[in-house]
Design a protein around this motif. Structure first.
Motif, PDB file in Angstrom:
ATOM      1  N   VAL A 103       0.804  -1.176  -0.035  1.00 20.52           N
ATOM      2  CA  VAL A 103       0.119  -0.062  -0.016  1.00 20.52           C
ATOM      3  C   VAL A 103       0.916   1.290  -0.047  1.00 20.52           C
ATOM      4  O   VAL A 103       0.730   2.129  -0.880  1.00 20.52           O
ATOM      5  N   PRO A 104       1.879   1.615   0.839  1.00 21.94           N
ATOM      6  CA  PRO A 104       2.213   2.872   1.132  1.00 21.94           C
ATOM      7  C   PRO A 104       2.994   3.572  -0.146  1.00 21.94           C
ATOM      8  O   PRO A 104       2.693   4.730  -0.294  1.00 21.94           O
ATOM      9  N   ALA A 105       3.933   2.855  -0.937  1.00 20.47           N
ATOM     10  CA  ALA A 105       4.474   3.433  -2.171  1.00 20.47           C
ATOM     11  C   ALA A 105       3.308   3.992  -3.115  1.00 20.47           C
ATOM     12  O   ALA A 105       3.379   5.076  -3.460  1.00 20.47           O
ATOM     13  N   PRO A 106       2.483   3.086  -3.535  1.00 14.24           N
ATOM     14  CA  PRO A 106       1.568   3.538  -4.734  1.00 14.24           C
ATOM     15  C   PRO A 106       0.458   4.315  -4.041  1.00 14.24           C
ATOM     16  O   PRO A 106       0.197   5.455  -4.752  1.00 14.24           O
ATOM     17  N   LEU A 107       0.094   4.088  -2.799  1.00 16.14           N
ATOM     18  CA  LEU A 107      -0.756   5.155  -2.075  1.00 16.14           C
ATOM     19  C   LEU A 107      -0.325   6.586  -2.121  1.00 16.14           C
ATOM     20  O   LEU A 107      -1.065   7.742  -2.348  1.00 16.14           O
TER      21      LEU A 107
END
Length: 224
Positions: A103-107
């Motif tokens: 989740v964190p990088a693309p979000l």
């Protein structure tokens, strides 16, 4: 795949399960304390999930009470007495859950290019802890407590529309839950609906859903 005539104004999200790993099983097993067999566990787990859904269909009550009441109801069905403090134990677990690894990088990439909106079935205090774990900036964090209604009740989605002075066509919505998000949102006129397949719900026809295995796939659709 969804087709849009213009760039969505908002990208809205379900949070627990979709972005935060809904890791309720360890706490459930601990509270059961061996009162059911391992062979019974899959059926109990499925029924507990059903009672959690049923509990959010009525008048608003705090999320900890939702968890307590749904656990007590499924346990009663299994001939197990109520478990004092179960709601508090589940609530503590929720506050400790973390983002899915993917989740964190693309979000963050999404948040750098779009206004992100959280619409979550929990109290505001839970989101105050969970949202910072996602590593992206959110334009708005909207909760069942604020709306005084849980998804799938229309009131929850109407609260989002009213708060943002927006229309359904302003959104691309991402969720891993069909019954909580996709079905009622489709009823209300949302069409840019993305099912992030986490394995929670079967993906059926008839609701104009696009499906993805990762946020990276949706970023590609958005041209990011």
């Amino acid at each position: 795949m969804a087709e849009t005539n213009s760039r969505p104004k908002y990208i809205s999200f379900d949070i627990y399960g979709t972005l935060i790993n809904f890791d309720i099983d360890p706490t459930t097993r601990r509270l059961l304390d061996g009162r059911i067999s391992e062979e019974q566990w899959p059926t109990f787990k499925k029924q507990f999930r059903g009672y959690r859904f049923d509990e959010v269909l009525g008048d608003y009550k705090p999320y900890e009470q939702i968890l307590q009441d749904s656990f007590d109801r499924v346990c009663k069905r299994w001939g197990i007495g109520p478990t004092q403090g179960a709601g508090a134990a589940f609530a503590d677990a929720v506050r400790g859950w973390v983002a899915h690894d993917d989740v964190p990088a693309p979000l963050k990439l999404m948040g750098d290019n779009y206004q992100l909106v959280a619409l979550s079935n929990a109290d505001t205090s839970f989101l105050d802890i969970s949202i910072p774990k996602l590593g992206a900036n959110f334009h708005s964090v909207l909760t069942a407590e604020q709306a005084q209604a849980y998804k799938p009740r229309y009131q929850a989605f109407e609260y989002m529309l009213d708060t943002l002075n927006a229309k359904p066509e302003d959104f691309l919505h991402i969720s891993s839950h069909t019954r909580y998000d996709m079905h009622p949102m489709h009823d209300l006129g949302f069409r840019n609906l993305w099912m992030l397949d986490r394995g929670y719900d079967p993906i059926g026809d008839g609701y104009d859903l696009s499906t993805a295995k990762s946020l990276d796939e949706i970023n590609k659709y958005l041209g990011l």
